[in-house]
Scaffold this active site. Sequence first.
Site, short mmCIF file in Angstrom:
data_model
loop_
_atom_site.label_atom_id
_atom_site.label_comp_id
_atom_site.label_asym_id
_atom_site.label_seq_id
_atom_site.Cartn_x
_atom_site.Cartn_y
_atom_site.Cartn_z
N LYS A 111 0.84 -1.20 0.00
CA LYS A 111 0.00 0.00 0.00
C LYS A 111 0.88 1.25 0.00
O LYS A 111 0.55 2.25 -0.65
CB LYS A 111 -0.96 0.01 1.21
N LYS A 194 -3.29 -11.77 -9.02
CA LYS A 194 -4.54 -11.94 -8.28
C LYS A 194 -5.71 -11.17 -8.89
O LYS A 194 -5.53 -10.04 -9.33
CB LYS A 194 -4.26 -11.47 -6.86
N LYS A 197 -10.43 -6.06 -6.85
CA LYS A 197 -11.10 -4.83 -7.26
C LYS A 197 -10.06 -3.75 -7.55
O LYS A 197 -10.12 -3.07 -8.57
CB LYS A 197 -12.05 -4.38 -6.17
P1 TYM Z 1 -10.76 -8.62 1.04
O1 TYM Z 1 -11.94 -7.76 1.30
O2 TYM Z 1 -9.66 -8.11 0.20
O3 TYM Z 1 -11.22 -9.99 0.44
C1 TYM Z 1 -12.23 -10.75 1.07
C2 TYM Z 1 -11.92 -12.23 1.00
O4 TYM Z 1 -11.78 -12.61 -0.37
C3 TYM Z 1 -10.53 -13.26 -0.56
N1 TYM Z 1 -10.01 -12.92 -1.90
C4 TYM Z 1 -9.51 -13.83 -2.73
N2 TYM Z 1 -9.34 -15.16 -2.61
C5 TYM Z 1 -8.80 -15.80 -3.66
N3 TYM Z 1 -8.43 -15.20 -4.81
C6 TYM Z 1 -8.57 -13.86 -4.97
N4 TYM Z 1 -8.22 -13.29 -6.10
C7 TYM Z 1 -9.12 -13.12 -3.90
N5 TYM Z 1 -9.41 -11.80 -3.72
C8 TYM Z 1 -9.95 -11.70 -2.48
C9 TYM Z 1 -9.61 -12.72 0.52
O5 TYM Z 1 -8.57 -13.62 0.79
C10 TYM Z 1 -10.57 -12.59 1.68
O6 TYM Z 1 -10.72 -13.82 2.35
N6 TYM Z 1 -8.36 -8.13 5.38
C11 TYM Z 1 -9.46 -8.80 4.71
C12 TYM Z 1 -10.81 -8.53 5.33
C13 TYM Z 1 -10.86 -8.85 6.78
C14 TYM Z 1 -10.90 -10.13 7.39
C15 TYM Z 1 -10.94 -9.90 8.77
C16 TYM Z 1 -10.88 -11.43 6.87
C17 TYM Z 1 -10.91 -7.92 7.76
N7 TYM Z 1 -10.95 -8.56 8.95
C18 TYM Z 1 -10.98 -10.96 9.70
C19 TYM Z 1 -10.91 -12.46 7.79
C20 TYM Z 1 -10.97 -12.25 9.17
C21 TYM Z 1 -9.49 -8.32 3.27
O7 TYM Z 1 -9.03 -7.26 2.95
O8 TYM Z 1 -10.15 -9.14 2.43
#
Ligand code: TYM
Length: 329
Positions: A111, A194, A197
């Site tokens: 970031k 990956k 968004k």
């Molecule tokens: P985020 O919002 O980026 O994504 C949400 C979930 O989707 C999964 N994901 C993917 N898995 C496989 N391939 C991809 N291309 C892909 N893009 C997204 C992410 O691994 C995630 O599981 N920090 C987290 C949100 C969060 C969270 C938590 C998750 C906040 N607190 C506590 C678990 C437990 C995040 O930014 O995910």
Amino acid sequence: MEIVVSGIRPTGNLHLGNYFGALKNFVQMQEQNNCYFFIADYHSLTTHPKSENLHENVKNVLVQYLAAGLDPEKSTLYVQSDVPEIPELYLLLNMIAYLGELERCTSFKDKVRKHSNNVNAGLLTYPTLMAVDILIHRAAKVPVGKDQQQHLEMTRDFAARFNRLYNVDYFPLPTAFNFGEELVKIPGLDGSGKMGKSEGNAIYLTEDPASIRKKVMKALTDSGPTEPNSEKPEVIQNLFTMLSVVSSLDTYQFFDDAYNNCSIRYGDLKKQLAEDIIAFTAPFREKAAELLKDEQYISRAARLGAEKARASAAQTIKNAREIIGIKHL
Ligand code: TYM
């Protein structure tokens, strides 16, 4: 019955990466576990502090959770900002999170590189807030995609440190979970690794068929294999990974054989892939559109979730205060 927690940031609609990395497992887990699935709106403020669509996005993600089959009676579905105990534990946990480890976190460094004009303290302490999301319910399992692995390691470090410092065995050390399989990484179709968004390469669960076709037909390919049974370059492997999640085994096998005997036509593969994505997402798209009209159901689900999440979180805060030695005079 194990305690399970996971969340998704509401920075827009959910895409196929979110689905196959996380949401699909949420739906499967709710049958046999005590599940807390939430919408990480505080987390999205770390990169989008002025999001005009924040409220709309939160609602959409809740609707998309429901459209995917999450049941507000079986699971606790809630919005992170509806649970004030979360910021309290975040404050307490930040006291034992070290600057060095937060600065070394890959997602933070990423970031900083991409958004050097907005390196805020929330971004630095993103992993503490994520650890709190998990520890506030004392969860053991966290269904996430591969990109969240390091955050989970940090969560275990914080939990272990808390236990050691206060000489308790209070927080379990949670692990990332994918039903015994490797954690998933759904690729983008633009060769950039990956799907995401912010990577600008996402195919959304609610996307309309014409737009899906356009995106898939634009996917990068190469000039094709010249040797039988050769290894697939990354852009081609990405297409096959997508086929492996949305298409039938027969379809996958057909194109894999064609690749191996050098007769593959990428145009045909992409057409088939687009149609399979459209068929896969159609029921979801329809259900989400229908649910979105039912404001009452949406707010009832959110209220019920907030109530259940707060009951669990309040217990943890009470215990954490006691353990640390915070008392009312
Ligand atoms: P985020 O919002 O980026 O994504 C949400 C979930 O989707 C999964 N994901 C993917 N898995 C496989 N391939 C991809 N291309 C892909 N893009 C997204 C992410 O691994 C995630 O599981 N920090 C987290 C949100 C969060 C969270 C938590 C998750 C906040 N607190 C506590 C678990 C437990 C995040 O930014 O995910």
